[in-house]
Write a protein that holds these residues in place. Structure first.
Motif, PDB file in Angstrom:
ATOM      1  N   VAL A   1       1.242  33.533   7.927  1.00  0.00           N
ATOM      2  CA  VAL A   1       1.407  32.305   7.140  1.00  0.00           C
ATOM      3  C   VAL A   1       2.542  32.468   6.130  1.00  0.00           C
ATOM      4  CG1 VAL A   1       0.303  30.828   5.410  1.00  0.00           C
ATOM      5  CG2 VAL A   1      -0.948  31.506   7.466  1.00  0.00           C
ATOM      6  N   LEU A   2       2.579  33.604   5.453  1.00  0.00           N
ATOM      7  CA  LEU A   2       3.635  33.828   4.463  1.00  0.00           C
ATOM      8  C   LEU A   2       5.013  33.843   5.105  1.00  0.00           C
ATOM      9  CD1 LEU A   2       1.881  36.447   2.175  1.00  0.00           C
ATOM     10  CD2 LEU A   2       2.468  34.089   1.600  1.00  0.00           C
ATOM     11  N   ILE A   3       5.119  34.419   6.294  1.00  0.00           N
ATOM     12  CA  ILE A   3       6.397  34.414   7.006  1.00  0.00           C
ATOM     13  C   ILE A   3       6.817  32.985   7.322  1.00  0.00           C
ATOM     14  CG2 ILE A   3       7.501  35.010   9.215  1.00  0.00           C
ATOM     15  CD1 ILE A   3       5.819  37.663   9.055  1.00  0.00           C
ATOM     16  N   CYS A   4       5.882  32.177   7.798  1.00  0.00           N
ATOM     17  CA  CYS A   4       6.186  30.771   8.104  1.00  0.00           C
ATOM     18  C   CYS A   4       6.592  29.999   6.851  1.00  0.00           C
ATOM     19  CB  CYS A   4       4.987  30.099   8.758  1.00  0.00           C
ATOM     20  SG  CYS A   4       4.656  30.671  10.426  1.00  0.00           S
TER      21      CYS A   4
ATOM     22  N   SER B   1      10.052  30.923   5.842  1.00  0.00           N
ATOM     23  CA  SER B   1      11.019  30.285   6.740  1.00  0.00           C
ATOM     24  C   SER B   1      11.230  28.832   6.361  1.00  0.00           C
ATOM     25  CB  SER B   1      10.549  30.386   8.189  1.00  0.00           C
ATOM     26  OG  SER B   1      10.509  31.727   8.610  1.00  0.00           O
ATOM     27  N   LEU B   2      10.137  28.105   6.099  1.00  0.00           N
ATOM     28  CA  LEU B   2      10.263  26.701   5.689  1.00  0.00           C
ATOM     29  C   LEU B   2      11.036  26.575   4.384  1.00  0.00           C
ATOM     30  CD1 LEU B   2       6.707  25.362   6.547  1.00  0.00           C
ATOM     31  CD2 LEU B   2       8.863  24.677   7.620  1.00  0.00           C
TER      32      LEU B   2
ATOM     33  N   ILE C   1      14.684  27.061   5.345  1.00  0.00           N
ATOM     34  CA  ILE C   1      15.204  25.952   6.149  1.00  0.00           C
ATOM     35  C   ILE C   1      15.482  24.727   5.287  1.00  0.00           C
ATOM     36  CG2 ILE C   1      14.537  24.246   7.909  1.00  0.00           C
ATOM     37  CD1 ILE C   1      13.040  26.638   9.308  1.00  0.00           C
ATOM     38  N   PHE C   2      14.580  24.426   4.348  1.00  0.00           N
ATOM     39  CA  PHE C   2      14.724  23.227   3.535  1.00  0.00           C
ATOM     40  C   PHE C   2      15.398  23.486   2.192  1.00  0.00           C
ATOM     41  CE2 PHE C   2      11.451  22.031   6.571  1.00  0.00           C
ATOM     42  CZ  PHE C   2      11.956  20.807   6.997  1.00  0.00           C
ATOM     43  N   GLY C   3      15.854  24.712   1.975  1.00  0.00           N
ATOM     44  CA  GLY C   3      16.599  25.021   0.761  1.00  0.00           C
ATOM     45  C   GLY C   3      15.792  24.844  -0.510  1.00  0.00           C
ATOM     46  N   ILE C   4      14.537  25.224  -0.465  1.00  0.00           N
ATOM     47  CA  ILE C   4      13.667  25.088  -1.630  1.00  0.00           C
ATOM     48  C   ILE C   4      13.774  26.357  -2.467  1.00  0.00           C
ATOM     49  CG2 ILE C   4      11.268  24.845  -2.388  1.00  0.00           C
ATOM     50  CD1 ILE C   4      10.821  23.299   0.287  1.00  0.00           C
ATOM     51  N   SER C   5      14.107  26.192  -3.720  1.00  0.00           N
ATOM     52  CA  SER C   5      14.258  27.351  -4.602  1.00  0.00           C
ATOM     53  C   SER C   5      12.893  27.901  -5.001  1.00  0.00           C
ATOM     54  CB  SER C   5      15.050  26.979  -5.858  1.00  0.00           C
ATOM     55  OG  SER C   5      14.277  26.137  -6.690  1.00  0.00           O
TER      56      SER C   5
END
Length: 65
Positions: A25-28, A31-32, A35-39
């Motif tokens: 879950v932490l890996i996913c 990744s998200l 991908i979405f550029g969330i700081s």
């Protein structure tokens, strides 16, 4: 890395499986976030808002529901 693997191998049953799933879950989630550029800061702010909301629910209702 090997010492972590050795520690994980010593765990048995449910806890080992839980750790494996949490790792997935932490890996996913990482990744998200990429991908979405969330700081990290924005993610922490969102977590703080959620935690505060949950704490207020507990105070008001005695439960998260």
């Amino acid at each position: 890395m090997q010492s972590c693997q050795k520690r994980l191998q010593k765990l048995t049953g449910t806890k080992f499986n839980l750790l494996q799933e949490m790792g997935d879950v932490l890996i996913c989630l990482d990744s998200l976030q990429d991908i979405f550029g969330i700081s990290d800061e924005d993610l922490q702010k969102a977590k703080n808002v959620k935690l505060a909301r949950n704490m207020q629910r507990v105070k008001d209702n005695g439960t998260f529901d």
